[in-house]
Every structure is written in structure tokens, then in C-alpha cells.
Design an enzyme around this catalytic site. Sequence first.
Site, PDB file in Angstrom:
ATOM      1  N   GLU A   1      -6.577  12.705   2.184  1.00  0.00           N
ATOM      2  CA  GLU A   1      -7.753  12.271   2.949  1.00  0.00           C
ATOM      3  C   GLU A   1      -7.989  13.167   4.157  1.00  0.00           C
ATOM      4  OE1 GLU A   1      -7.974   7.631   3.068  1.00  0.00           O
ATOM      5  OE2 GLU A   1      -5.916   8.239   2.714  1.00  0.00           O
TER       6      GLU A   1
ATOM      7  N   LYS B   1       0.796  -1.222   0.000  1.00  0.00           N
ATOM      8  CA  LYS B   1       0.000   0.000   0.000  1.00  0.00           C
ATOM      9  C   LYS B   1       0.833   1.279   0.000  1.00  0.00           C
ATOM     10  CE  LYS B   1      -3.841   0.391   0.131  1.00  0.00           C
ATOM     11  NZ  LYS B   1      -4.730   0.347   1.307  1.00  0.00           N
TER      12      LYS B   1
END
Length: 469
Positions: free
Chosen positions: A290, A283
Amino acid sequence: MSTLWHGRFDDGPAPELMAMSVSLPFDRRLATDDVAGSKAHVRGLARAGLLDADETDAVVAALDQVAEELASGAFVFEPSDEDIHTAVERRVTELAGPAGAKLHTGRSRNDQVATDLRRWTRRAMVEVGSAVADLQTVLAARARDVGDAYLPGYTHLQRAQPVLLAHHLLAHAWALGRDVERLLAAGERADVCPLGAGALAGSSLPLDPVATAADLGFSAVFDNSLDAVSDRDFVAEALFALSLLGVHLSRLGEELVLFCSEEFGFVRLHDSWATGSSMLPQKKNPDVAELARGKAGRLIGNLTGLLVTLKGLPLAYNRDLQEDKEPLFDSVDQVLAVLPALSGLLATATFDTDRMADAASGETTAATDLAEHLVERGVPFRDAHAVVGALVRRSLEEGDGSLADLVADSEHFAADAGDLFVRGAAVERRRTHGGAGPVAVAEQLQRFEAHLDAERARLEAMVATLSEG
Ligand code: ARG
């Protein structure tokens, strides 16, 4: 425990009362403004003949020492210091003796706190504005360096028409320019001096609030003492400007999250501006984007909370007003954390312009141009729309690549209609003012850079003025 009001009371405050009502942990941030306001007030008392020269010197020297102690961390707070105003006055009185005890003459913490917070707000709005200008600068620089790269423009998150990447970046930059204007307008609204309103009704002493406002570097003085101590419009306006800025940063953040996804694959983040997963080794996450999105909720909450606090308050000062500071400080802190992070992320991100161009080069992105081609041949737009729509529908049945053939076979189109399918043709043709193609965007970029220069000059002038005051 000795309070500012001990004369009227037999007993000191309950510890639970102090625990609930103390604001020192957060209003310490007003310290420099409190000292500056106090010094202006002392000069006002001197002009009114309420302090003699020796007393004035003693109190000013004590205030200077308090400022130093606060700045160096040497200042020792007492349990009785319920707020920064109490702490400063207590220490001045310790240092200057009887002269210090005259500091609060003709003044209340009600006009004092409003004065402090207005000064703080005015400065914070310029500081946030400068951080916004930094982000706009990054957006403009990226808009320049991506040249004529293009990507699909979306409506309803469906591919609509290709637009230059620079155009897309500048769309965010212009919105941020309006945020700077709103922040500075909120700062100007705060630029009214409440000092001299006293607790609520002004003073019987020969004080001159007009002179004190000018002395303290405010542009204007209050007109009504009740309004002066109870008005927190300026905080609400600042919180609104910060909230709308937060909403814009949130939208930018949301797009970055989408564009970083494998599904879009338009943007790759620099390692320094992305985070990994504690469990999933593959990841690379866009946490900055965000959080930029997530902070908007908190910013709007701070605005909403203050509006609700204000809505039922009778004139003039009510202790509820103490609830104005934490949301304001928090909103300023949050945007000042988000803005440099987003700037860094955008300055270092890689745009996959091949992938963007591929996504923007499907045959159907030529649909509007095909309809406009027919318009140029005298076909009413509504009919042209229907003709092209029907061909698109057939091409979707027949499969990719068939629209160009269908157009070539149709009697409606001239032979050069096929040129509209050339990669990049659709974006190149958007030349009208403010449009998405290279010619129009080059002009827009110049206009934006001029706008940004003027905005920067305005911010720098304000920083210079504020550092004098
Ligand atoms: N700490 C208070 C505030 O933030 C200021 C003082 C006014 N207090 C008072 N009891 N009149 O609003």
C-alpha cells in the site's frame, strides 16, 4: 552575524530572514560534493597562478580536515552558516587563515551549488538504479521458481486469458528495466560541470573551466554560463524518472494488495513483510504494498512542484532554485525505502498456484482458443467470434460446465475441440514471441536474464567510475 556579503551591508540579516532562507538543514547532504568541488576549484586556482604552492597546500589540508569533521560529526556549525557552502568556506578560512579567504576566488555559490547537486544527482541515479536491479533480480528469480504456474490474465480487471505467473512477474521486471535506463539517462544529463560559470557570466581571471570539469570527473563542461547556473532540467528529469518508477511500483503494489485479498487469495505474505491491526486480531495487512502505491502521489508532487518553481524564472540564478533540493532528496529517499521493502516482500511471498490455476481454468477462458480453432477450419474470425459468443451466452444461462457440451453438440467444431477445455491447455498454446505460454516464457526469461546481466554490468561500471571521482 558575519555573512559572506557583510562588506556591502550596514546591518546583519534579520533572524526571520535567516529562518526562512537557511538551507543548511537539507543541503548538508551536499557536504562531500562541496568539498570535492572546492578541492578541484583550488587546483584550478593554483594552475591559474592565483594560489601559490603553500597557499594551495594550506587550503587543501583545511578542506581535508573539514571533510573529516563533517564525516565524524565533529564539525561545529555556526548560526551564520546559511548553507553548506558558507559553512565549508567559513571553516576553511578559520583553519587556513588568509589562504582560506582566497578559496572563493572566481567562484559563486551559484556555480558551486549547481556543481554539487549535479554530482549528487549522478550518484543517486546509479544508487536508485542498483536498488531497482535488486528488485528485478527478485522478480526474475521468482519467475524461475514458479515454473509453469499460471493465473488468469486480466483486462478491465475481468478474467481474459490465462498467462504464466512468470510472464506476469516479468512484465513488471521489464518496465523496471526501462526505469533504470531513464534513471541512468538522467544521471548522464547531470554529468555536465557548471564550475567556472561564476555568479552568471564567467570570470575575468585566467580560470579554465574545461580543465576543472575534467579534474572533477565530469564528462562535459557547460557551454553557456547563464545556462550553467540556472539549469535545473537535470533535477526535473531525475524527478520524472523517479516518478515513473514510483508509478510502476504503485501498480505492482496495487496488484499485490488485490492478490493478497481473500477475494483473490493468490498471494500470502511472509509475517515479516506484513502488518497486523491494533484492533482486529485476524488481520494481516499488506502495508508495504500500500505504501509503495501511496508514495507515487508524493513523487509526482515533487516533480510537479519543481516544474512550477522553474516555470516563471528569468535567467539566471534566482533564490527560488534553492527549492530544487528537498523534492529531489525526498524522492530519492522514498524510492530507496520502497525498493528494498518490495524486494523483501516479493522474495518471501507465497503464491497460491492452485488457487490461481482454479481461477484461470473456467470454461470461458477457452473462448478465444475455440474461436481460433474455427479460424483454423477456415471460418472468418468475426464469424467465429459470433459463434463462440453465442455459445458462451447460452452456457451462462444453462450453468457451469455446459460450454463443453454445447461445443461438443455444435456442428461448427471438430471432435478435438474438446481438448481446448483441458486444464492448462489455453496457456500452453500461447507460443508466439513474447507470449504468455511456457515455451515463449522460457525464451523470454533467458532474454530477461541477459538484459539484467548487462544492466548490472553497466551499473557496476558506473559505481566504479563515480567512486574514483
Ligand atoms: N543555498 C543556495 C541554493 O541552494 C545556494 C546559494 C546561492 N545563493 C545566493 N544567494 N546566490 O540555491
